[in-house]
Design a protein around this motif. Structure first.
Motif, short mmCIF file in Angstrom:
data_model
loop_
_atom_site.label_atom_id
_atom_site.label_comp_id
_atom_site.label_asym_id
_atom_site.label_seq_id
_atom_site.Cartn_x
_atom_site.Cartn_y
_atom_site.Cartn_z
N GLU A 254 0.86 -1.19 0.00
CA GLU A 254 0.00 0.00 0.00
C GLU A 254 0.89 1.23 0.00
OE1 GLU A 254 -2.40 1.54 -1.03
OE2 GLU A 254 -4.11 1.18 0.31
N SER B 32 0.04 8.61 0.88
CA SER B 32 0.48 9.94 0.44
C SER B 32 0.44 10.89 1.63
CB SER B 32 -0.41 10.46 -0.69
OG SER B 32 -1.75 10.61 -0.27
N ASP C 98 -4.26 5.07 4.48
CA ASP C 98 -3.91 6.40 3.99
C ASP C 98 -3.61 7.29 5.19
OD1 ASP C 98 -3.47 8.42 2.15
OD2 ASP C 98 -5.58 8.88 1.83
N ASP D 75 -8.22 4.81 -0.32
CA ASP D 75 -7.69 6.16 -0.19
C ASP D 75 -8.84 7.11 0.12
OD1 ASP D 75 -5.15 7.63 -0.46
OD2 ASP D 75 -6.22 8.78 -1.95
N GLY E 43 -5.22 10.95 -8.90
CA GLY E 43 -4.93 9.78 -8.09
C GLY E 43 -4.24 8.72 -8.91
N TYR F 4 -2.88 2.46 -3.87
CA TYR F 4 -3.84 3.48 -4.32
C TYR F 4 -3.64 4.74 -3.49
CZ TYR F 4 -8.47 5.51 -5.41
OH TYR F 4 -9.51 6.32 -5.81
N HIS F 5 -3.46 5.90 -4.17
CA HIS F 5 -3.32 7.15 -3.43
C HIS F 5 -3.56 8.33 -4.37
CE1 HIS F 5 0.59 6.31 -5.24
NE2 HIS F 5 0.94 7.58 -5.10
#
Length: 618
Positions: free
Chosen positions: A130, A133, A263, A351, A442, A454-455
């Motif tokens: 993962e 951010s 996240d 996210d 993203g 995913y970010h």
């Protein structure tokens, strides 16, 4: 000789304005608490920070203030530098729960950068990865309501992969790092957590900046109502940064996958009311969904993907909507968190999404760190779809890839574009720009047999700061009052409004302008102004009150005439009110016995007598 009445009033008015600037993912200051990841799912190394620079070579300082780790890295302009930290993995991960730890990171730089924390895991499998951010100063705040997915459970593991004699099970967690000394946390968990029952507020004091506290779920079956951390409230006495982690989440209807999700979230004053969700690549059994978490009671949420659904939530409630269309619009009447669960096949990532209002960037730098599937989600006003460039190339982001988002009245469009390693190479730093306005961007990265990273890299809401100036008191004979305000952050314009006066603001849309009071303003004793920010961001307001006091009154007495040959001294008798004192002055070289007394004498000089008349002032 004559002594006519003369009065002189001098008014000096000074405003001192304090302006604030807020920043988002492109920033020079970042705080981060790293989640802990089970070592018994897969080898959880390597773990890296990725630093991306812009046009300036930059010194980046990575340190852990509470435990002494401190290193500085010099990075060239327009470059990606990856700093591996798995050599101290057991030091940086925020465990155990319900304990004060020293694992918090502070990252500073000479010039703006972007930072991501990447749980990469070992190639070629890349299981349980993962990307987190880092939100910069927009990630710091004093109130958070933690968003989580509520559909799937944390996988129960059966093997001791790392050979430590213990099977470390994965859980949901919240990691909180203090940015200042002596920070008090007030935590209200929505489910039973390690050391504390559900729905009972408890306090924790973090004595040193860089201290970390982890809230960890007590169970793994988080799909059961009352067993999920979603909606947990964190309030702090000083700014903190918060990470959410959901380890080895298993979509039981999607196959044999289980994947890390998480996240760094933002505080409640940096979320918004309107969002766009772009559907990813999960299979049907994994039930790709969006989760809306309310921060206030009686929040109305409307979801529109061509079909409209509406629900009312209270603070901490989470609403799950399973995505059926490529583009979905989420609108609320109060600020909400929107968390998107997406991925590849049955490999999950999650996210929090940036809101549309007062957010976005016109330039985003981002890394690609592996050769797996790599897609950009781009959201923007419809009018700027033809103004993108990827690494200086407009052809890579064609306007034809964008489609209008339902529920936005055509105002917003979105594109999801997949890139091979020729256009965006592995281990590269990249720049996406738009010359006409702000956008959100993203990254979905991974594969159907590995995992999902995913970010979002674009800016979240920019905090708006408005100052109307300090309240002041003036005399009731002024003819003009200067208004000097400031607006900064997401917008820089404002408008002045008069709440209770009958005078005139000369230019209400100028931050620096004047107000001409009326006689009735003086009679009522004060006037009140509001300075409101204008522009794309939700208005922020500040007030200014101007109070009036009676102006000073002086009377130097009647004019008088004297004979030159026997004038002697002249008696002065003045009158004063609404002042603390008065001073005599004037003449042409004569002497005043005591200029600070209302009743005193003046001895004329020969020059006074030669001049035939003089003027004395009180």
């Amino acid at each position: 000789m004559k002594t006519p009445l003369k009065s002189l009033i001098l008014l000096l008015l000074t405003f001192l304005l304090n302006c604030g600037e807020s920043k988002a993912q492109i920033d020079t200051v970042f705080w981060f608490a790293a989640p802990w990841v089970t070592p018994d799912h897969h080898w959880r190394d390597p773990i890296k920070f990725h630093f991306s620079t812009f046009n300036n070579p930059t010194a980046v300082r990575l340190r852990m203030p509470a435990n002494g780790y401190d290193t500085t890295i010099n990075i060239p302009a327009n470059s990606l530098f990856s700093k591996g930290v798995d050599f101290m993995m057991n030091t940086i991960e925020s465990k155990p729960a319900n304990t004060i730890l020293n694992s918090g990171f502070q990252i500073t730089s000479d010039f703006p950068i972007t930072v991501v924390y990447d749980v990469i895991t070992r190639a070629p499998n890349y299981y349980n990865p993962e990307t987190f951010s880092l939100k910069g100063q927009n990630g710091l705040g004093k109130e958070f309501v933690a968003p989580f997915q509520t559909r799937w459970n944390n996988q129960t593991l059966g093997g001791d992969l790392n050979g430590d004699g213990v099977v470390t099970q994965p859980y949901q967690q919240i990691n909180i790092v203090a940015s200042e000394d002596n920070t008090v946390l007030y935590i209200t968990p929505r489910c039973a957590v390690v050391g504390h029952p559900a729905n009972v507020t408890y306090t924790v004091t973090l004595p040193v900046k860089g201290n970390v506290y982890t809230v960890q779920n007590a169970v793994q079956n988080t799909s059961v109502v009352g067993n999920n951390l979603a909606g947990t409230i964190i309030v702090s006495s000083k700014p903190v940064s918060v990470t959410v982690g959901d380890d080895s989440v298993n979509p039981s209807g999607g196959g044999g996958c289980y994947d890390l999700m998480g996240d760094q979230i933002v505080p409640t004053d940096v979320i918004g009311k309107e969002y766009i969700v772009l559907k990813g690549f999960l299979n049907a059994g994994s039930e790709e969904s969006v989760f809306v978490t309310a921060t206030e009671n009686f929040t109305t949420v409307t979801v529109n993907d061509g079909t409209v659904s509406t629900v009312i939530l209270n603070q901490g409630d989470t609403y799950r909507y399973q995505l059926a269309q490529a583009r979905t619009h989420v609108q609320a009447d109060k600020s909400v968190y929107v968390l998107h669960m997406t991925g590849y096949g049955c490999e999950l990532g999650s996210d929090i999404l940036p809101p549309l209002n007062c957010a976005g960037s016109d330039i985003v730098t981002f890394p690609r760190t592996n050769p797996q599937n790599f897609s950009l989600n781009i959201l923007c006003p419809t009018g700027i779809t033809g103004n993108f460039q990827l690494n200086g190339n407009a052809a890579s982001i064609p306007a034809a890839n964008f489609n209008v988002v339902p529920g936005t009245g055509g105002a917003w469009s979105a594109a999801q574009i997949t890139f091979n390693t020729t256009v965006i190479p592995s281990n590269s730093s990249n720049i996406l720009t738009n010359s006409a306005g702000n956008f959100a961007m993203g990254i979905i990265n991974g594969g159907t047999t590995t995992g999902c990273l995913y970010h979002y890299m674009s800016s979240f809401i920019k905090r708006v700061s408005v100052s109307a100036g300090d309240d002041i008191t003036l005399c009731n004979n002024v003819t003009s009052i200067p208004l000097n305000g400031s607006v900064s952050g997401g917008v820089s314009t404002g408008v002045w409004t008069l709440l209770n006066g009958t005078g005139t603001i000369s230019a209400p849309t100028n931050l620096s302008t004047t107000y001409n009071p009326s006689p009735s303003d003086f009679t009522q004793g004060y006037v009140k102004f509001v300075l409101s920010s204008t522009g794309l961001c939700e208005p922020v307001h500040d007030t200014l009150t101007v109070s009036f006091i009676q102006a000073p009154f002086v009377n130097a007495g009647a004019d008088a005439s004297f004979c030159k040959n026997n004038v002697g001294t002249v008696q002065l008798n003045g009158v004063m009110s609404f002042a603390s004192g008065a001073v005599w002055s004037g003449g042409n070289g004569g002497s005043i016995a005591n200029s600070g007394n209302l009743s005193t004498t003046y001895l004329p000089s020969q020059a006074d007598l030669n001049a035939d008349s003089i003027t004395l002032f009180l």
